[in-house]
Design an enzyme around this catalytic site. Structure first.
Site, PDB file in Angstrom:
ATOM      1  N   GLU A 162       0.778  -1.282  -0.178  1.00  0.00           N
ATOM      2  CA  GLU A 162      -0.075  -0.045  -0.026  1.00  0.00           C
ATOM      3  C   GLU A 162       0.820   1.223   0.102  1.00  0.00           C
ATOM      4  O   GLU A 162       0.943   2.164   0.791  1.00  0.00           O
ATOM      5  CB  GLU A 162      -0.859  -0.088   1.061  1.00  0.00           C
ATOM      6  CG  GLU A 162      -1.960  -1.052   1.041  1.00  0.00           C
ATOM      7  CD  GLU A 162      -2.760  -1.329   2.353  1.00  0.00           C
ATOM      8  OE1 GLU A 162      -2.723  -0.563   3.431  1.00  0.00           O
ATOM      9  OE2 GLU A 162      -3.524  -2.419   2.562  1.00  0.00           O
ATOM     10  N   ASN A 203       2.262  -5.273  -3.087  1.00  0.00           N
ATOM     11  CA  ASN A 203       0.636  -5.523  -2.885  1.00  0.00           C
ATOM     12  C   ASN A 203      -0.303  -4.495  -2.378  1.00  0.00           C
ATOM     13  O   ASN A 203       0.317  -3.320  -1.551  1.00  0.00           O
ATOM     14  CB  ASN A 203       0.620  -6.420  -1.550  1.00  0.00           C
ATOM     15  CG  ASN A 203      -0.601  -7.102  -1.214  1.00  0.00           C
ATOM     16  OD1 ASN A 203      -1.485  -7.551  -1.973  1.00  0.00           O
ATOM     17  ND2 ASN A 203      -1.323  -6.846  -0.018  1.00  0.00           N
ATOM     18  N   HIS A 239     -10.430  -6.346  -1.578  1.00  0.00           N
ATOM     19  CA  HIS A 239     -11.475  -6.238  -0.517  1.00  0.00           C
ATOM     20  C   HIS A 239     -12.660  -5.533  -1.295  1.00  0.00           C
ATOM     21  O   HIS A 239     -12.717  -4.237  -1.146  1.00  0.00           O
ATOM     22  CB  HIS A 239     -10.829  -5.376   0.544  1.00  0.00           C
ATOM     23  CG  HIS A 239     -10.060  -6.006   1.480  1.00  0.00           C
ATOM     24  ND1 HIS A 239     -10.087  -7.181   2.137  1.00  0.00           N
ATOM     25  CD2 HIS A 239      -8.635  -5.531   1.496  1.00  0.00           C
ATOM     26  CE1 HIS A 239      -8.990  -7.470   2.735  1.00  0.00           C
ATOM     27  NE2 HIS A 239      -8.025  -6.685   2.321  1.00  0.00           N
ATOM     28  N   GLU A 267      -6.201 -10.740  -0.743  1.00  0.00           N
ATOM     29  CA  GLU A 267      -6.965 -10.554   0.351  1.00  0.00           C
ATOM     30  C   GLU A 267      -8.240 -10.522   0.070  1.00  0.00           C
ATOM     31  O   GLU A 267      -9.076 -10.007   0.774  1.00  0.00           O
ATOM     32  CB  GLU A 267      -6.313  -9.484   1.137  1.00  0.00           C
ATOM     33  CG  GLU A 267      -4.888  -9.391   1.400  1.00  0.00           C
ATOM     34  CD  GLU A 267      -4.705  -8.058   1.828  1.00  0.00           C
ATOM     35  OE1 GLU A 267      -5.678  -7.242   2.729  1.00  0.00           O
ATOM     36  OE2 GLU A 267      -3.350  -7.668   2.190  1.00  0.00           O
ATOM     37  N   ASP A 269     -12.292 -10.630  -0.379  1.00  0.00           N
ATOM     38  CA  ASP A 269     -13.714 -10.803   0.740  1.00  0.00           C
ATOM     39  C   ASP A 269     -14.396  -9.842  -0.119  1.00  0.00           C
ATOM     40  O   ASP A 269     -14.036  -9.012  -0.878  1.00  0.00           O
ATOM     41  CB  ASP A 269     -13.443 -10.803   2.048  1.00  0.00           C
ATOM     42  CG  ASP A 269     -12.552  -9.369   2.429  1.00  0.00           C
ATOM     43  OD1 ASP A 269     -12.503  -8.129   1.758  1.00  0.00           O
ATOM     44  OD2 ASP A 269     -11.952  -9.242   3.648  1.00  0.00           O
TER      45      ASP A 269
END
Ligand code: G3I
Length: 356
Positions: A162, A203, A239, A267, A269
């Site tokens: 990030e 990432n 996400h 990651e 979801d």
């Protein structure tokens, strides 16, 4: 027997025979799908991020992780504040527990998360008033020590996490402030030197809705490559919210594939409680929509990313009871493929159906 009656009886007999035949044919053509496990049914690695205390204390949780996935990411246990809480001390217990779990439950791949991030820093780093030289030493020593500790066990690292804003500018975090814009390159170089066999990832989140961030990441990758600095892969955190458009999702996946690097949906979801309702509980309709979106992500990844670039898809923890989202948004949610009791949700079956 009169002719019309004979014809009617014959028609009924023929219909009965053809029905029973088509049933048999159908049985031959499509045997019932056995949803053995995600790791067995997908043509790429399926991962879950995990929490060491749940692995230790909840046998249903550890059983699902053992059975369903062949790649493991520690959700928090390899972050700076977990491993390196004081300047001269490292705590390996939780991360080592996860590594041992992964190794002894089917030799699962271990993806390390994360070496250089502006969050999850201990106070001794956050409050450090040292100059560039001090911070260079902090970053270098941390990377060297952590990567060396897990050398040969951890396959890959999120080296930097990030670093960019959604508008493509470099995030004004402690690393940039202390070390200047080129800290990313040095982080990758230190990681490479500590374990030349590890796969090194950048990432981030938001590539699906922030094209300027995609461009900034692609420019950073090109810059590293032009200088001979190793970078192997891109992590798309994903996400997602339920309303995220299919176009945005496929744009991000296609873009990541176009870099030529490994692509990790790292990651995943899909949040359902967009209004942050306190009494939220997922309806069947929402669960079906979530399943369709999971299916879309998996199908697009499977078709758009060349085989050699498929690093895999990792969900951010195991079941709905384990997700970071409820505590983060202050309201319940149901973002993962397993429900609060670790039953398979429609999303689980959609992930497998997407690659049939
Ligand atoms: O372990 C302590 C516990 O001892 C204490 O009682 C409790 C009280 O708040 O906090 C616990 O630590 C929390 C930790 O999660 C473990 O649950 C931290 O406060 C909390 O900040 C931490 O949140 C994690 C967050 O990253 C920050 O590190 C989330 O679990 C984790 O899911 C989240 O993961 C990030 C990825 O690393 C990067 N991408 C985004 C993603 C979601 O934010």
């Amino acid at each position: 027997m009169k002719k019309p009656i004979a014809i009617a009886i014959l028609s009924i007999l023929l219909l009965a025979v053809s029905c029973s035949q088509s049933k048999e044919d159908a049985a031959v053509v499509s045997p019932p799908v056995v949803y053995a496990s995600l790791q067995e049914m997908l043509p790429f690695k399926f991962g879950e991020s995990v929490n060491p205390n749940r692995l230790r204390n909840n046998t249903v949780y550890s059983g699902i992780a053992a059975k369903e996935c062949n790649s493991i990411t520690p959700e928090n246990a390899m972050k700076f504040n977990s491993l390196h809480p004081a300047e001269n001390s490292y705590t390996w217990t939780d991360a080592d527990y996860i590594v041992n779990f992964a190794q002894t439950n089917g030799a699962k791949r271990i993806h390390g998360h994360t070496l250089v991030w502006f969050q999850a820093l201990p106070d001794w780093v956050k409050n450090n008033t040292g100059d560039a030289q001090v911070f260079e030493n902090i970053m270098k020593t941390h990377i060297q020590t952590v990567v060396a500790h897990f050398k040969g066990k951890v396959t890959s690292w999120d080296v930097v996490n990030e670093a960019f804003n959604d508008d493509g500018s470099l995030r004004d975090n402690i690393w940039k402030q202390k070390l200047g814009d080129d800290y990313i390159a040095r982080a990758f170089q230190y990681a490479y030197e500590a374990d030349p066999n590890a796969l090194l990832f950048y990432n981030d989140y938001g590539q699906e809705y922030a094209p300027a961030k995609r461009t900034a990441i692609a420019n950073m990758v090109a810059n590293l490559k032009s200088r001979g600095i190793r970078i192997d892969g891109i992590g798309l955190q994903f996400h997602l919210i339920l309303s995220q458009s299919e176009t945005n999702i496929s744009n991000a996946i296609n873009w990541a594939a176009s870099t030529g690097l490994l692509v990790h949906i790292s990651e995943l979801d899909i949040s359902l409680n967009k209004d942050k309702a306190q009494n939220f509980s997922p309806t069947q309709d929402l669960l079906e929509q979530q399943a369709a979106k999971y299916g879309y992500v998996v199908k697009t990844y499977n078709t758009a990313v060349p085989k050699a670039q498929k690093f895999g898809i990792t969900t951010w923890n195991v079941g709905d009871a384990d997700s970071w989202i409820p505590s983060y948004q202050g309201a319940p949610d149901a973002p993962l493929p397993f429900d609060v009791n670790y039953n398979r949700k429609p999303a689980y079956y959609a992930i497998i159906d997407a690659v049939k």
